[in-house]
Design a protein around this motif. Structure first.
Motif, PDB file in Angstrom:
ATOM      1  N   THR A 132       0.738  -1.356   0.086  1.00  0.00           N
ATOM      2  CA  THR A 132       0.076   0.145   0.076  1.00  0.00           C
ATOM      3  C   THR A 132       0.928   1.307   0.092  1.00  0.00           C
ATOM      4  OG1 THR A 132      -1.833  -1.208   1.185  1.00  0.00           O
ATOM      5  CG2 THR A 132      -1.709   1.290   1.207  1.00  0.00           C
ATOM      6  N   LEU A 133       0.671   2.221  -0.968  1.00  0.00           N
ATOM      7  CA  LEU A 133       1.076   3.538  -0.985  1.00  0.00           C
ATOM      8  C   LEU A 133       0.094   4.333  -0.268  1.00  0.00           C
ATOM      9  CD1 LEU A 133       2.230   1.825  -3.444  1.00  0.00           C
ATOM     10  CD2 LEU A 133       2.648   4.046  -4.411  1.00  0.00           C
ATOM     11  N   GLU A 134       0.222   4.896   0.989  1.00  0.00           N
ATOM     12  CA  GLU A 134      -0.576   5.443   1.590  1.00  0.00           C
ATOM     13  C   GLU A 134      -1.246   6.715   0.823  1.00  0.00           C
ATOM     14  OE1 GLU A 134      -2.335   4.106   4.077  1.00  0.00           O
ATOM     15  OE2 GLU A 134      -0.880   2.519   4.562  1.00  0.00           O
ATOM     16  N   SER A 135      -0.238   7.595   0.221  1.00  0.00           N
ATOM     17  CA  SER A 135      -0.567   8.785  -0.151  1.00  0.00           C
ATOM     18  C   SER A 135       0.340   8.797  -1.405  1.00  0.00           C
ATOM     19  CB  SER A 135      -0.438  10.193   0.735  1.00  0.00           C
ATOM     20  OG  SER A 135      -0.565  11.239  -0.066  1.00  0.00           O
ATOM     21  N   ALA A 136       0.259   8.596  -2.564  1.00  0.00           N
ATOM     22  CA  ALA A 136       1.134   8.381  -3.904  1.00  0.00           C
ATOM     23  C   ALA A 136       1.664   9.549  -4.005  1.00  0.00           C
ATOM     24  CB  ALA A 136       0.420   7.636  -4.817  1.00  0.00           C
ATOM     25  N   THR A 137       3.205   9.606  -4.198  1.00  0.00           N
ATOM     26  CA  THR A 137       4.008  10.836  -4.887  1.00  0.00           C
ATOM     27  C   THR A 137       4.371  10.360  -6.176  1.00  0.00           C
ATOM     28  OG1 THR A 137       5.930  10.187  -3.869  1.00  0.00           O
ATOM     29  CG2 THR A 137       4.463  11.409  -2.437  1.00  0.00           C
ATOM     30  N   SER A 138       4.681  11.318  -6.971  1.00  0.00           N
ATOM     31  CA  SER A 138       5.165  11.353  -8.223  1.00  0.00           C
ATOM     32  C   SER A 138       6.509  10.191  -8.362  1.00  0.00           C
ATOM     33  CB  SER A 138       5.469  12.383  -9.019  1.00  0.00           C
ATOM     34  OG  SER A 138       6.459  13.235  -8.463  1.00  0.00           O
ATOM     35  N   SER A 139       7.367  10.527  -6.902  1.00  0.00           N
ATOM     36  CA  SER A 139       8.496   9.718  -7.079  1.00  0.00           C
ATOM     37  C   SER A 139       8.044   8.153  -7.063  1.00  0.00           C
ATOM     38  CB  SER A 139       9.354  10.048  -5.783  1.00  0.00           C
ATOM     39  OG  SER A 139       8.742   9.954  -4.697  1.00  0.00           O
ATOM     40  N   GLN A 140       6.877   7.813  -6.690  1.00  0.00           N
ATOM     41  CA  GLN A 140       6.610   6.327  -6.532  1.00  0.00           C
ATOM     42  C   GLN A 140       6.345   5.773  -7.726  1.00  0.00           C
ATOM     43  OE1 GLN A 140       4.002   6.927  -3.036  1.00  0.00           O
ATOM     44  NE2 GLN A 140       5.470   5.833  -1.856  1.00  0.00           N
ATOM     45  N   THR A 141       6.301   6.489  -8.852  1.00  0.00           N
ATOM     46  CA  THR A 141       5.994   6.087 -10.297  1.00  0.00           C
ATOM     47  C   THR A 141       7.348   4.923 -10.467  1.00  0.00           C
ATOM     48  OG1 THR A 141       5.027   8.082 -11.194  1.00  0.00           O
ATOM     49  CG2 THR A 141       6.184   6.546 -12.917  1.00  0.00           C
ATOM     50  N   SER A 142       6.850   3.786 -10.799  1.00  0.00           N
ATOM     51  CA  SER A 142       7.755   2.760 -11.071  1.00  0.00           C
ATOM     52  C   SER A 142       7.265   1.351 -11.490  1.00  0.00           C
ATOM     53  CB  SER A 142       8.304   2.453  -9.492  1.00  0.00           C
ATOM     54  OG  SER A 142       9.582   1.681  -9.742  1.00  0.00           O
ATOM     55  N   VAL A 143       7.899   0.378 -11.683  1.00  0.00           N
ATOM     56  CA  VAL A 143       7.581  -1.171 -11.907  1.00  0.00           C
ATOM     57  C   VAL A 143       7.645  -1.758 -10.719  1.00  0.00           C
ATOM     58  CG1 VAL A 143       7.539  -2.845 -13.307  1.00  0.00           C
ATOM     59  CG2 VAL A 143       8.214  -0.700 -14.464  1.00  0.00           C
ATOM     60  N   TYR A 144       6.452  -2.291 -10.321  1.00  0.00           N
ATOM     61  CA  TYR A 144       6.782  -2.977  -9.055  1.00  0.00           C
ATOM     62  C   TYR A 144       6.517  -4.423  -9.106  1.00  0.00           C
ATOM     63  CZ  TYR A 144       5.825   1.435  -6.670  1.00  0.00           C
ATOM     64  OH  TYR A 144       6.300   2.766  -6.277  1.00  0.00           O
ATOM     65  N   PHE A 145       7.548  -5.206  -8.747  1.00  0.00           N
ATOM     66  CA  PHE A 145       7.720  -6.669  -8.925  1.00  0.00           C
ATOM     67  C   PHE A 145       7.595  -7.271  -7.485  1.00  0.00           C
ATOM     68  CE2 PHE A 145       8.481  -7.595 -12.995  1.00  0.00           C
ATOM     69  CZ  PHE A 145       9.385  -6.496 -13.487  1.00  0.00           C
ATOM     70  N   CYS A 146       6.486  -8.332  -7.469  1.00  0.00           N
ATOM     71  CA  CYS A 146       6.549  -9.264  -6.301  1.00  0.00           C
ATOM     72  C   CYS A 146       7.252 -10.388  -6.521  1.00  0.00           C
ATOM     73  CB  CYS A 146       5.023  -9.651  -6.111  1.00  0.00           C
ATOM     74  SG  CYS A 146       4.591 -10.862  -4.852  1.00  0.00           S
ATOM     75  N   ALA A 147       7.783 -11.042  -5.645  1.00  0.00           N
ATOM     76  CA  ALA A 147       8.644 -12.166  -5.668  1.00  0.00           C
ATOM     77  C   ALA A 147       8.391 -13.124  -4.575  1.00  0.00           C
ATOM     78  CB  ALA A 147      10.389 -11.898  -5.850  1.00  0.00           C
ATOM     79  N   ILE A 148       8.642 -14.424  -4.637  1.00  0.00           N
ATOM     80  CA  ILE A 148       8.365 -15.473  -3.593  1.00  0.00           C
ATOM     81  C   ILE A 148       9.653 -16.362  -3.625  1.00  0.00           C
ATOM     82  CG2 ILE A 148       6.095 -15.360  -4.090  1.00  0.00           C
ATOM     83  CD1 ILE A 148       6.109 -18.077  -5.367  1.00  0.00           C
ATOM     84  N   SER A 149       9.864 -16.778  -2.480  1.00  0.00           N
ATOM     85  CA  SER A 149      10.681 -17.975  -2.430  1.00  0.00           C
ATOM     86  C   SER A 149      10.478 -18.998  -1.385  1.00  0.00           C
ATOM     87  CB  SER A 149      12.471 -17.536  -2.107  1.00  0.00           C
ATOM     88  OG  SER A 149      12.334 -16.691  -0.845  1.00  0.00           O
ATOM     89  N   GLU A 150      10.969 -20.263  -1.550  1.00  0.00           N
ATOM     90  CA  GLU A 150      10.716 -21.340  -0.750  1.00  0.00           C
ATOM     91  C   GLU A 150      11.336 -21.301   0.840  1.00  0.00           C
ATOM     92  OE1 GLU A 150      11.282 -24.822  -2.725  1.00  0.00           O
ATOM     93  OE2 GLU A 150      10.437 -25.980  -1.141  1.00  0.00           O
ATOM     94  N   SER A 151      12.314 -20.696   0.976  1.00  0.00           N
ATOM     95  CA  SER A 151      12.895 -20.224   2.235  1.00  0.00           C
ATOM     96  C   SER A 151      13.894 -19.221   1.944  1.00  0.00           C
ATOM     97  CB  SER A 151      13.728 -21.573   2.411  1.00  0.00           C
ATOM     98  OG  SER A 151      14.763 -21.769   1.426  1.00  0.00           O
TER      99      SER A 151
END
Lengths: 115, 111
Positions: free
Chosen positions: A77-96
């Motif tokens: 969550t971006l509580e109050s978005a700012t222009s500096s938060q313009t980006s590509v966001y990636f989620c990742a997972i790992s088993e351990s």
């Protein structure tokens, strides 16, 4: 391919609005991560989770919060978005964790533009 | 610091061999990962090194020298589909075992 779904895939919003990105996994992996990727920078860790309700900050956590109420879902969550938060966001997972040197597997990313 | 450095861009010819270098801070080192990322797509895992030497996986090999803080990814018999960015990432005690990523090397393959 690892079963990771990010939503939405694209979003355009205005400065000051709240934004929530969702990551859903079907692998039952314990560890989940949120990164941002910007030109000229490597992937930068925002927050990560090592279990349900267990989260910790990464190197660029200011302005972001996360929640993990179920193994399969990790919300950013971006509580109050700012222009500096313009980006590509990636989620990742790992088993351990990296103690056992398991690779991370990535979702397809969310392209977020804040005007 | 936790700098991890790799060249910004490289160009190579289809069918040739290319070596992409990555240098990193040696203190607290606990492993080096390589990922491939096609434009507009997610990074995908290629290889992992924690001990010195060469790890081979088909056309791709990855090398590590812990004493020198140096790794390289070697791509043989280049194909047009190998045009992508290649990311190295270091795990270490100093970063609480979280990955520190290089900015990536954009590899352009020409016919």
């Amino acid at each position: 391919d690892a079963g990771i779904t990010q939503s939405p895939r694209h979003k355009v919003t205005e400065t000051g609005t709240p934004v929530t990105l969702r990551c859903h996994q079907t692998e039952n992996h314990r560890y989940m991560y949120w990164y941002r990727q910007d030109p000229g920078h490597g992937l930068r860790l925002i927050h990560y989770s090592y279990g349900v309700k267990d989260t910790d900050k990464g190197e660029v956590s200011d302005g972001y919060s996360v929640s993990r109420s179920k193994t399969e879902d990790f919300l950013l969550t971006l509580e109050s978005a700012t222009s500096s938060q313009t980006s590509v966001y990636f989620c990742a997972i790992s088993e351990s964790d990296l103690y056992s040197n398991q690779p991370q597997h990535f979702g397809d990313g969310t392209r977020l533009s804040i005007l | 610091g936790q700098n991890i450095d790799q060249p910004t861009e490289m160009t190579a010819t289809e069918g040739a061999i290319v070596q992409i270098n990555c240098t990193y801070q040696t203190s607290g080192f606990n492993g080096l990962f390589w990922y491939q990322q096609h434009a507009g797509e997610a990074p995908t895992f290629l290889s992992y090194n924690v001990l010195d030497g060469l790890e081979e996986k088909g056309r791709f090999s990855s090398f590590l020298s812990r004493s020198k803080g140096y790794s390289y990814l070697l791509l043989k018999e280049l194909q047009m589909k190998d045009s992508a960015s290649y990311l190295c990432a270091r795990a270490g005690v100093d970063s609480n075992y979280q990955l520190i990523w290089g900015a990536g090397t954009k590899l352009i393959i020409k016919p």
